[in-house]
Design an enzyme around this catalytic site. Structure first.
Site, PDB file in Angstrom:
ATOM      1  N   THR A  40       0.850  -1.188   0.000  1.00  0.00           N
ATOM      2  CA  THR A  40       0.000   0.000   0.000  1.00  0.00           C
ATOM      3  C   THR A  40       0.885   1.236   0.000  1.00  0.00           C
ATOM      4  O   THR A  40       2.016   1.192   0.470  1.00  0.00           O
ATOM      5  CB  THR A  40      -0.922   0.022   1.226  1.00  0.00           C
ATOM      6  OG1 THR A  40      -1.796  -1.095   1.199  1.00  0.00           O
ATOM      7  CG2 THR A  40      -1.773   1.278   1.265  1.00  0.00           C
ATOM      8  N   ASP A  56      -3.584   4.776  -2.471  1.00  0.00           N
ATOM      9  CA  ASP A  56      -3.817   4.058  -3.725  1.00  0.00           C
ATOM     10  C   ASP A  56      -4.997   3.107  -3.535  1.00  0.00           C
ATOM     11  O   ASP A  56      -5.602   3.057  -2.469  1.00  0.00           O
ATOM     12  CB  ASP A  56      -2.564   3.298  -4.147  1.00  0.00           C
ATOM     13  CG  ASP A  56      -2.285   2.113  -3.221  1.00  0.00           C
ATOM     14  OD1 ASP A  56      -2.255   2.327  -1.998  1.00  0.00           O
ATOM     15  OD2 ASP A  56      -2.113   0.990  -3.732  1.00  0.00           O
ATOM     16  N   ARG A  58      -5.003  -0.402  -4.734  1.00  0.00           N
ATOM     17  CA  ARG A  58      -4.684  -1.805  -5.015  1.00  0.00           C
ATOM     18  C   ARG A  58      -4.580  -2.589  -3.718  1.00  0.00           C
ATOM     19  O   ARG A  58      -3.882  -2.180  -2.792  1.00  0.00           O
ATOM     20  CB  ARG A  58      -3.376  -1.919  -5.801  1.00  0.00           C
ATOM     21  CG  ARG A  58      -2.884  -3.363  -5.972  1.00  0.00           C
ATOM     22  CD  ARG A  58      -1.620  -3.444  -6.787  1.00  0.00           C
ATOM     23  NE  ARG A  58      -1.851  -3.078  -8.178  1.00  0.00           N
ATOM     24  CZ  ARG A  58      -0.903  -3.084  -9.116  1.00  0.00           C
ATOM     25  NH1 ARG A  58       0.339  -3.404  -8.797  1.00  0.00           N
ATOM     26  NH2 ARG A  58      -1.201  -2.747 -10.348  1.00  0.00           N
ATOM     27  N   LYS A  72      -9.242   2.629   0.970  1.00  0.00           N
ATOM     28  CA  LYS A  72      -8.317   2.611   2.100  1.00  0.00           C
ATOM     29  C   LYS A  72      -8.442   3.853   2.977  1.00  0.00           C
ATOM     30  O   LYS A  72      -7.672   4.012   3.925  1.00  0.00           O
ATOM     31  CB  LYS A  72      -6.882   2.483   1.590  1.00  0.00           C
ATOM     32  CG  LYS A  72      -6.662   1.243   0.735  1.00  0.00           C
ATOM     33  CD  LYS A  72      -5.252   1.150   0.223  1.00  0.00           C
ATOM     34  CE  LYS A  72      -5.085  -0.068  -0.680  1.00  0.00           C
ATOM     35  NZ  LYS A  72      -3.723  -0.204  -1.198  1.00  0.00           N
ATOM     36  N   GLY A  86      -1.401  -2.142   5.401  1.00  0.00           N
ATOM     37  CA  GLY A  86      -1.166  -3.422   6.066  1.00  0.00           C
ATOM     38  C   GLY A  86      -2.247  -4.408   5.690  1.00  0.00           C
ATOM     39  O   GLY A  86      -2.694  -4.461   4.541  1.00  0.00           O
ATOM     40  N   SER A 168       4.199   0.035   1.874  1.00  0.00           N
ATOM     41  CA  SER A 168       5.367  -0.470   1.160  1.00  0.00           C
ATOM     42  C   SER A 168       5.925   0.536   0.158  1.00  0.00           C
ATOM     43  O   SER A 168       7.080   0.440  -0.239  1.00  0.00           O
ATOM     44  CB  SER A 168       5.002  -1.775   0.431  1.00  0.00           C
ATOM     45  OG  SER A 168       3.886  -1.555  -0.422  1.00  0.00           O
ATOM     46  N   ASP A 205       6.552   0.765  -6.535  1.00  0.00           N
ATOM     47  CA  ASP A 205       6.242  -0.377  -5.673  1.00  0.00           C
ATOM     48  C   ASP A 205       5.238  -1.258  -6.385  1.00  0.00           C
ATOM     49  O   ASP A 205       4.185  -0.783  -6.823  1.00  0.00           O
ATOM     50  CB  ASP A 205       5.691   0.116  -4.335  1.00  0.00           C
ATOM     51  CG  ASP A 205       5.215  -1.033  -3.455  1.00  0.00           C
ATOM     52  OD1 ASP A 205       5.909  -2.074  -3.447  1.00  0.00           O
ATOM     53  OD2 ASP A 205       4.183  -0.903  -2.804  1.00  0.00           O
ATOM     54  N   SER A 208       1.640  -1.496  -4.769  1.00  0.00           N
ATOM     55  CA  SER A 208       0.740  -0.355  -4.879  1.00  0.00           C
ATOM     56  C   SER A 208       0.341  -0.170  -6.328  1.00  0.00           C
ATOM     57  O   SER A 208       1.116  -0.440  -7.242  1.00  0.00           O
ATOM     58  CB  SER A 208       1.415   0.921  -4.360  1.00  0.00           C
ATOM     59  OG  SER A 208       1.876   0.748  -3.045  1.00  0.00           O
TER      60      SER A 208
END
Length: 273
Positions: A40, A56, A58, A72, A86, A168, A205, A208
Site C-alpha cells: 500500500t 492508492d 490496489r 483505504k 497493512g 510499502s 512499488d 501499490s
C-alpha cells in the site's frame, strides 16, 4: 482439578500466539504460518485550511492483485478520517470500532471528537496486541484545536508531523513530500503534491497500484475525491493474434470414461399460472 471455561468475549483474540511460539521452540523444523502484509501507499499532509489524506486503490494477496479498487480511506468522525495500510481486514475492523466509540463519545459528551482522542484509542488498541493487528494508520482531521495529522505503527508507536507516508511505497512518497512540502500550502498545491507522492509510490512499488483517492478535511467538513488520478493506464495489445484451430499440436490425448450409477431420479413439475 478441572478449570471452569471462560465465557467467550468479543473482539480480537490471540490466545494461540503463545501456543505457536512454544511449538516453534519445541520443534525446530516446524514452520508456523505467518501473517502477510499487503502492499500500500498512503500519505497525508497539513495545508493552510486543513488536512488532506491520500491512498492508492490496489489490494494484494502475496503476488496476486486481489482488488483493483479497494477503499483505504476510512471514516472515523465527520471531520476525522483515517488511512490504513497493512492487512486490509485489520485496518477496516479497527477503524470501524473506533468510529463506533467516537459516535458514542460524541453523544454522551455533546462535543465534537478530538483527533488526539482517536489517536489515543487507536494506539492503545494496537499496543495491546503487540503488532498482531497488522495495521499502519494515518489519522487526520480538524477539531477545535486546528488541523492535526498523526501516524501510527502496528506496535502502538505514533508521531505527529506536518506530512507523512506509510506502506510499502512510503520511501518514494516521502522523497516527494520532503522535497516539495511547504508550510501553509493552498488546497490546489497540497492536492497536487499529494497526487505526485502517491503516484511515486505506485510507480516504485509493485504492491501499490490502481488510482489515487483523496480526502480533503477542513473546518466546514470533509470531501472524498475518488479516482483523483490514474497513473497506470491499461496496456494496449501490440497486435491482433488470430490463430486458426489446430495451430498448436496435440501431443497426447487420453479419454477416461466415468462409470456412473443412477441412484435416484426425481421429477418436479413447474407451476404455471
Amino acid at each position: 482439578m478441572l478449570k471452569t471455561a471462560l465465557a467467550p468475549r468479543g473482539g480480537f483474540s490471540f490466545e494461540n500466539c503463545q501456543r505457536n511460539a512454544s511449538l516453534e521452540r519445541a520443534f525446530p523444523g516446524l514452520r508456523i504460518p505467518h501473517a502477510r502484509k499487503t502492499g500500500t501507499t498512503i500519505a497525508g499532509l497539513v495545508f493552510r485550511d486543513g488536512v488532506i489524506l491520500g491512498a492508492d486503490t490496489r489490494a494484494t494477496d502475496d503476488m496476486v492483485v486481489a482488488h483493483k479498487n479497494c477503499e483505504k480511506i476510512h471514516y472515523i468522525a465527520p471531520k476525522i478520517y483515517c488511512c490504513g495500510a497493512g492487512v486490509a481486514a485489520d485496518a477496516e475492523m479497527t477503524t470501524r470500532m473506533v468510529a463506533s466509540n467516537m459516535e458514542l463519545h460524541a453523544l454522551s459528551t455533546g462535543r465534537e471528537p478530538r483527533v488526539t482522542t482517536v489517536t489515543r484509542i487507536l494506539r492503545q488498541t494496537l499496543f495491546r496486541y503487540q503488532g498482531h493487528v497488522a495495521a499502519s494508520l494515518i489519522v487526520g482531521g480538524v477539531d477545535p484545536t486546528g488541523p492535526q495529522l498523526y501516524g501510527l505503527h502496528p506496535h502502538g508507536s505514533y508521531s505527529r508531523l506536518p506530512f507523512m507516508a506509510q506502506g510499502s511505497g512510503q520511501d518514494a512518497a516521502l522523497a516527494v513530500l520532503e522535497d516539495r512540502f511547504q508550510p501553509n500550502m493552498t488546497l490546489e498545491a497540497a492536492q497536487g503534491l499529494l497526487v505526485e507522492a502517491i503516484t511515486a509510490g505506485i510507480l516504485g512499488d509493485l504492491g501499490s497500484g490502481g488510482s489515487v483517492d483523496a480526502c480533503v478535511i477542513t473546518s466546514t467538513g470533509a470531501k472524498l475525491l475518488q479516482t483523483l488520478s490514474s497513473p497506470i493506464e491499461p496496456m494496449e495489445r501490440l497486435g491482433h493474434y488470430q490463430l486458426a484451430p489446430g495451430t498448436t499440436a496435440i501431443l497426447t490425448q487420453t479419454v477416461r470414461p466415468l462409470n456412473l450409477e443412477l441412484l435416484e431420479e426425481t421429477v418436479q413439475a413447474m407451476e404455471v399460472e
